[in-house]
Design a protein around this motif. Structure first.
Motif, PDB file in Angstrom:
ATOM      1  N   ILE A  50       9.585   0.468   0.672  1.00  0.00           N
ATOM      2  CA  ILE A  50       9.358  -0.623  -0.293  1.00  0.00           C
ATOM      3  C   ILE A  50       9.368  -1.973   0.417  1.00  0.00           C
ATOM      4  O   ILE A  50       8.576  -2.865   0.124  1.00  0.00           O
ATOM      5  N   ALA A  51      10.263  -2.119   1.425  1.00  0.00           N
ATOM      6  CA  ALA A  51      10.350  -3.401   2.134  1.00  0.00           C
ATOM      7  C   ALA A  51       9.263  -3.562   3.195  1.00  0.00           C
ATOM      8  O   ALA A  51       9.008  -4.670   3.655  1.00  0.00           O
ATOM      9  N   GLY A  52       8.631  -2.449   3.599  1.00  0.00           N
ATOM     10  CA  GLY A  52       7.529  -2.549   4.552  1.00  0.00           C
ATOM     11  C   GLY A  52       7.924  -2.344   6.002  1.00  0.00           C
ATOM     12  O   GLY A  52       7.254  -2.840   6.913  1.00  0.00           O
ATOM     13  N   LYS A  53       8.987  -1.598   6.233  1.00  0.00           N
ATOM     14  CA  LYS A  53       9.407  -1.361   7.613  1.00  0.00           C
ATOM     15  C   LYS A  53       8.382  -0.493   8.341  1.00  0.00           C
ATOM     16  O   LYS A  53       7.912   0.498   7.786  1.00  0.00           O
ATOM     17  N   PRO A  54       8.021  -0.874   9.575  1.00  0.00           N
ATOM     18  CA  PRO A  54       7.050  -0.050  10.311  1.00  0.00           C
ATOM     19  C   PRO A  54       7.637   1.306  10.683  1.00  0.00           C
ATOM     20  O   PRO A  54       8.858   1.472  10.714  1.00  0.00           O
ATOM     21  N   GLY A  55       6.766   2.244  10.971  1.00  0.00           N
ATOM     22  CA  GLY A  55       7.225   3.557  11.416  1.00  0.00           C
ATOM     23  C   GLY A  55       7.151   4.622  10.326  1.00  0.00           C
ATOM     24  O   GLY A  55       7.455   5.782  10.558  1.00  0.00           O
ATOM     25  N   TYR A  56       6.767   4.208   9.115  1.00  0.00           N
ATOM     26  CA  TYR A  56       6.637   5.166   8.011  1.00  0.00           C
ATOM     27  C   TYR A  56       5.172   5.288   7.627  1.00  0.00           C
ATOM     28  O   TYR A  56       4.480   4.288   7.469  1.00  0.00           O
ATOM     29  N   GLU A  57       4.735   6.508   7.473  1.00  0.00           N
ATOM     30  CA  GLU A  57       3.334   6.721   7.103  1.00  0.00           C
ATOM     31  C   GLU A  57       3.264   7.219   5.663  1.00  0.00           C
ATOM     32  O   GLU A  57       3.800   8.289   5.341  1.00  0.00           O
ATOM     33  N   VAL A  58       2.628   6.408   4.818  1.00  0.00           N
ATOM     34  CA  VAL A  58       2.461   6.835   3.423  1.00  0.00           C
ATOM     35  C   VAL A  58       1.202   7.686   3.357  1.00  0.00           C
ATOM     36  O   VAL A  58       0.105   7.209   3.628  1.00  0.00           O
ATOM     37  N   THR A  59       1.360   8.956   3.017  1.00  0.00           N
ATOM     38  CA  THR A  59       0.200   9.852   3.011  1.00  0.00           C
ATOM     39  C   THR A  59      -0.403  10.012   1.619  1.00  0.00           C
ATOM     40  O   THR A  59      -1.550  10.414   1.488  1.00  0.00           O
ATOM     41  N   ASP A  60       0.401   9.677   0.602  1.00  0.00           N
ATOM     42  CA  ASP A  60      -0.144   9.821  -0.754  1.00  0.00           C
ATOM     43  C   ASP A  60       0.711   8.989  -1.718  1.00  0.00           C
ATOM     44  O   ASP A  60       1.845   8.631  -1.406  1.00  0.00           O
ATOM     45  N   GLY A  61       0.127   8.705  -2.867  1.00  0.00           N
ATOM     46  CA  GLY A  61       0.852   7.979  -3.901  1.00  0.00           C
ATOM     47  C   GLY A  61       0.739   6.476  -3.724  1.00  0.00           C
ATOM     48  O   GLY A  61       0.025   5.990  -2.835  1.00  0.00           O
ATOM     49  N   GLN A  62       1.421   5.727  -4.593  1.00  0.00           N
ATOM     50  CA  GLN A  62       1.346   4.276  -4.491  1.00  0.00           C
ATOM     51  C   GLN A  62       2.641   3.605  -4.949  1.00  0.00           C
ATOM     52  O   GLN A  62       3.490   4.231  -5.594  1.00  0.00           O
ATOM     53  N   ILE A  63       2.786   2.339  -4.557  1.00  0.00           N
ATOM     54  CA  ILE A  63       3.904   1.532  -5.046  1.00  0.00           C
ATOM     55  C   ILE A  63       3.306   0.252  -5.620  1.00  0.00           C
ATOM     56  O   ILE A  63       2.610  -0.490  -4.918  1.00  0.00           O
ATOM     57  N   LEU A  64       3.556   0.034  -6.897  1.00  0.00           N
ATOM     58  CA  LEU A  64       3.089  -1.205  -7.523  1.00  0.00           C
ATOM     59  C   LEU A  64       4.288  -2.102  -7.780  1.00  0.00           C
ATOM     60  O   LEU A  64       5.346  -1.640  -8.210  1.00  0.00           O
ATOM     61  N   PHE A  65       4.100  -3.383  -7.497  1.00  0.00           N
ATOM     62  CA  PHE A  65       5.131  -4.364  -7.782  1.00  0.00           C
ATOM     63  C   PHE A  65       4.482  -5.450  -8.634  1.00  0.00           C
ATOM     64  O   PHE A  65       3.512  -6.076  -8.214  1.00  0.00           O
ATOM     65  N   LYS A  66       4.966  -5.618  -9.836  1.00  0.00           N
ATOM     66  CA  LYS A  66       4.330  -6.505 -10.816  1.00  0.00           C
ATOM     67  C   LYS A  66       2.839  -6.187 -10.926  1.00  0.00           C
ATOM     68  O   LYS A  66       1.992  -7.075 -11.004  1.00  0.00           O
ATOM     69  N   GLY A  67       2.543  -4.892 -10.837  1.00  0.00           N
ATOM     70  CA  GLY A  67       1.161  -4.435 -10.994  1.00  0.00           C
ATOM     71  C   GLY A  67       0.313  -4.535  -9.739  1.00  0.00           C
ATOM     72  O   GLY A  67      -0.821  -4.073  -9.710  1.00  0.00           O
ATOM     73  N   GLU A  68       0.853  -5.136  -8.655  1.00  0.00           N
ATOM     74  CA  GLU A  68       0.078  -5.275  -7.413  1.00  0.00           C
ATOM     75  C   GLU A  68       0.452  -4.184  -6.423  1.00  0.00           C
ATOM     76  O   GLU A  68       1.590  -3.711  -6.401  1.00  0.00           O
ATOM     77  N   ASP A  69      -0.519  -3.832  -5.590  1.00  0.00           N
ATOM     78  CA  ASP A  69      -0.309  -2.780  -4.602  1.00  0.00           C
ATOM     79  C   ASP A  69       0.578  -3.304  -3.461  1.00  0.00           C
ATOM     80  O   ASP A  69       0.142  -4.056  -2.600  1.00  0.00           O
ATOM     81  N   LEU A  70       1.832  -2.883  -3.473  1.00  0.00           N
ATOM     82  CA  LEU A  70       2.799  -3.386  -2.490  1.00  0.00           C
ATOM     83  C   LEU A  70       2.471  -2.898  -1.082  1.00  0.00           C
ATOM     84  O   LEU A  70       2.693  -3.607  -0.093  1.00  0.00           O
ATOM     85  N   LEU A  71       1.907  -1.705  -0.990  1.00  0.00           N
ATOM     86  CA  LEU A  71       1.667  -1.109   0.335  1.00  0.00           C
ATOM     87  C   LEU A  71       0.588  -1.864   1.120  1.00  0.00           C
ATOM     88  O   LEU A  71       0.482  -1.699   2.329  1.00  0.00           O
ATOM     89  N   GLU A  72      -0.184  -2.679   0.421  1.00  0.00           N
ATOM     90  CA  GLU A  72      -1.217  -3.472   1.103  1.00  0.00           C
ATOM     91  C   GLU A  72      -0.649  -4.750   1.699  1.00  0.00           C
ATOM     92  O   GLU A  72      -1.344  -5.473   2.406  1.00  0.00           O
ATOM     93  N   MET A  73       0.612  -5.044   1.377  1.00  0.00           N
ATOM     94  CA  MET A  73       1.172  -6.341   1.803  1.00  0.00           C
ATOM     95  C   MET A  73       2.044  -6.207   3.041  1.00  0.00           C
ATOM     96  O   MET A  73       2.750  -5.212   3.212  1.00  0.00           O
ATOM     97  N   ALA A  74       2.009  -7.276   3.888  1.00  0.00           N
ATOM     98  CA  ALA A  74       2.925  -7.352   5.033  1.00  0.00           C
ATOM     99  C   ALA A  74       4.342  -7.577   4.495  1.00  0.00           C
ATOM    100  O   ALA A  74       4.515  -8.064   3.379  1.00  0.00           O
ATOM    101  N   PRO A  75       5.357  -7.229   5.274  1.00  0.00           N
ATOM    102  CA  PRO A  75       6.744  -7.386   4.799  1.00  0.00           C
ATOM    103  C   PRO A  75       7.040  -8.806   4.310  1.00  0.00           C
ATOM    104  O   PRO A  75       7.709  -8.982   3.283  1.00  0.00           O
TER     105      PRO A  75
END
Lengths: 250, 434
Positions: A50-75
């Motif tokens: 959720i915080a965007g720490k490097p080293g984790y690979e998201v292979t499926d699913g999504q995280i929305l924060f206030k409706g926005e795609d959190l995974l597209e954002m830099a930490p």
């Protein structure tokens, strides 16, 4: 009630090994959620992703924060949008004075949001108010970030940042680890003071003890990379009595 | 323009360098003889190259290739440009002594504002009395060349017991392109005196030039001296500076060097602790980017017992830059109870950045405490993530950590104002980087 954080069927790998196997979680504004689970269940992985720490690979699913795609954002974008992770082990940064760090971080977030930066006197005033309420002495703020701080001081410094940055989502990763009961009470009081109808919190903990001080609205049990049970605050007490073994069966 | 290029291997062009300069070097037959001897020594050796052990990492033949012709004395326009540069690099309260293209510029200097306990001569004046200032123990070719061609410099003598409240700042300004500048200065600090000496190297419009500076410092007993060197030469310049320092007894010496300019630079310091009970703190920061090459080479010679030396050096290396640190601590057989420590750390900001660390201990006494450490590495990802998670963009997070990294050396500067000045230089370097 508006959904602040929506984690949908999240699958995460670390070095080829899947840690989260399709995790789903919704946190609404104003709610405090506790995530409990045994070691290795993926609690900290969730907070890091959720915080965007490097080293984790998201292979499926999504995280929305206030409706926005959190995974597209830099930490740093996530931070500016209002996501705050209180670290289980806050790092020591020798040579960077706590005060300098706090001002730089707060102004970076404000700048990213297009808000005016704090002047030094206004900032000092704000820090003094907040640090006083958290029982943080002024000379601690002159020292390097977390350098020579006790476990309790480090956690209070995290809560201080939370209070200064005013995030809308606070994730507290094992806030109770390494704290004695008095230190825990001070930190928890600080957190409780920040509860508000516009702010949500996710409290990650192994033990029920912390939840005596920060009382959750919803408790989730994680096991093997999924949420396996959700309920009210009484679920935490049940767990304390029966342990995690019932969820560990394959 | 007459470009009389001096080839490295000796030969006619090199001789021309001396012949064309001779008229500028004037003075007595003794001086000319001393200079000619030094020049012949240089001609035999040529520019240092990698097969000379001390210059292994800084091969001047490969990096510099040739010595440019001697700079002409500055004209009115050059002095005007220099004046602006001196103002831009002023340090509050400091008494400025300005050398423009290797010539002392009285009109830009605060000669009258110097404390009464400070006596000043130019090198030219000093040589009329005594050619001894051209002599050093070194057999190094660049130092020989400096002895041969040094056009000017300041010769300062600080009286016994003087307590100087204002620092003395020697400002070396380069205004001319495609030339070389040779300066040689001498500083004598009397018994029990307290002084701060700053040496700044700056460019006033000039881009490609070569500086060869030598400083001979003799500090008496019971003194307290700070020496801060701030090298901010133009990005295409070359700066080779040699410091010779002898230290008396029960003296405190605080040296600092900042390298944040020049394509090729080397600071070589030869420090001899010659009196018991003295404390030497010698620190520095190299900030290097693009293809810059910055070398710090130090020899700290504990010649007597009971002295302490501390060295803290930090290099920040970006792009394809190359930083060199060579530190030798010598403990002579009699120098028992010596306490000598040296720590050098390099921060590599790019995969192509290079750091060479060569610490050496030569210990001939048996009751000493000496140690050294050297590290080279990248920024800590864990710290970077913490800062980013608090809202700092990548470059800003890096800048904060880099400032902390160099801060460990900079905080050794005792004077608050000077320390802030140096922090400001580091901040400007970081801004240029992003």
């Amino acid at each position: 009630m508006m959904a602040l954080l929506e984690v949908k069927d999240l699958k995460v790998r670390v070095e080829e090994r899947e840690i989260l196997h399709g995790l789903t979680l919704t946190v609404n504004e104003g709610e405090v959620h506790a995530i409990m689970g045994p070691n290795g269940s993926g609690k900290s992985t969730l907070s890091h992703v959720i915080a965007g720490k490097p080293g984790y690979e998201v292979t499926d699913g999504q995280i929305l924060f206030k409706g926005e795609d959190l995974l597209e954002m830099a930490p740093e974008e996530r931070a500016a949008k209002g996501v705050f992770l209180a670290f289980q082990y806050p790092v020591e940064i020798p040579g960077v004075a706590t005060m300098t760090f706090l001002r730089t971080a707060l102004n970076a977030q404000r700048k990213a949001r297009g808000e005016s930066e704090y002047s030094t006197p206004d900032f000092l005033k704000k820090v003094r108010e907040v640090s006083k309420s958290l029982n943080i002495p002024q000379d601690m703020l002159k020292r390097g970030v977390n350098v020579g701080f006790s476990g309790g001081e480090k956690k209070r410094n995290e809560v201080l940042q939370m209070a200064l940055f005013e995030p809308s989502l606070c994730i507290l990763d094992e806030m109770d680890s390494g704290l004695d009961i008095d230190a825990l009470r001070i930190a928890a009081d600080g957190v409780n003071a920040l509860r508000s109808p516009k702010r949500a919190m996710v409290v990650i903990t192994h033990y029920q003890r912390l939840l005596n001080y920060i009382v959750p609205d919803v408790v989730h049990v994680m096991s093997r990379g999924r949420v396996v049970k959700s309920g009210g605050k009484e679920l935490a007490l049940e767990l304390e009595a029966s342990g995690y073994a019932q969820f560990e069966a394959a | 323009m007459n470009v009389a290029v001096a080839k490295t291997g000796g030969g006619r062009a090199v001789s021309d360098l001396f012949a064309s300069a001779e008229g500028r070097l004037s003075a007595s037959p003794d001086v000319i003889a001393a200079r000619r001897e030094a020049f012949e020594s240089y001609e035999r050796l040529g520019l240092p190259h990698r097969r000379i052990e001390e210059w292994k990492y800084t091969d001047l033949r490969a990096l510099v290739g040739e010595v440019l012709p001697l700079a002409a004395a500055p004209d009115a326009a050059a002095l005007k440009r220099a004046s602006d540069a001196v103002k831009a690099h002023a340090i509050e309260g400091a008494r400025k002594l300005v050398l423009v293209d290797g010539v002392f510029a009285a009109e830009l200097s605060d000669v009258k504002a110097l404390a009464s306990e400070v006596s000043l001569m130019t090198l030219r004046e000093a040589l009329q009395k005594d050619p001894g200032v051209l002599k050093t123990v070194s057999t190094d070719a660049v130092i020989a060349l400096n002895a041969a061609l040094a056009t000017d410099g300041v010769v300062l003598s600080i009286a016994d017991g003087a307590q100087l409240s204002a620092p003395v700042q020697v400002v070396h300004v380069a205004t001319a392109a495609s030339v070389s500048v040779f300066t040689r200065s001498q500083v004598k600090v009397g018994k029990g005196a307290r002084a701060t000496i700053i040496e700044s190297f700056v460019a006033a419009g000039a881009k490609t030039y070569q500086v060869n500076d030598a400083v001979i410092i003799a500090v008496g007993d019971d003194a307290d001296v700070a020496h801060i060197r701030l090298m901010d030469d133009a990005p295409d310049a070359v700066n080779i500076t040699s410091q010779f320092v002898t230290v008396g007894a029960n003296t405190k010496l605080n040296f600092f060097n900042m390298t944040s300019g020049a394509a090729v630079s080397r600071l070589q310091g030869f420090i001899t602790l010659a009196g018991e009970g003295s404390e030497l703190s010698i620190n520095g920061v190299n900030l290097l980017q693009k293809t810059e090459h910055g070398d710090t080479t130090l020899v700290v010679d504990h010649a007597v017992p009971n002295c302490v030396s501390r060295e803290i050096f930090r290099a920040v290396i970006d792009d394809r830059a190359h930083s060199v640190f060579q530190g030798r601590i010598i403990v002579r057989p009699d120098a028992q109870k010596t306490d000598g420590k040296m720590m050098t750390r390099a921060l590599l900001l790019s995969d192509e950045a290079e750091a060479d660390n060569k610490p050496e201990l030569e210990i001939f006494a048996d009751d000493v405490s000496c140690g050294h450490g050297a590290t080279a590495g990248a920024l800590d990802d864990t710290l970077l993530f913490y800062l980013k998670a608090r809202g700092l963009p990548e470059k800003q997070a890096q800048a904060l950590l880099i400032q902390a990294f160099v801060g460990e050396a900079i905080e050794q500067i005792a004077d608050d104002g000077l320390r802030e000045h140096v922090i400001g230089m580091a901040e400007r370097w970081l801004e240029r980087r992003s």
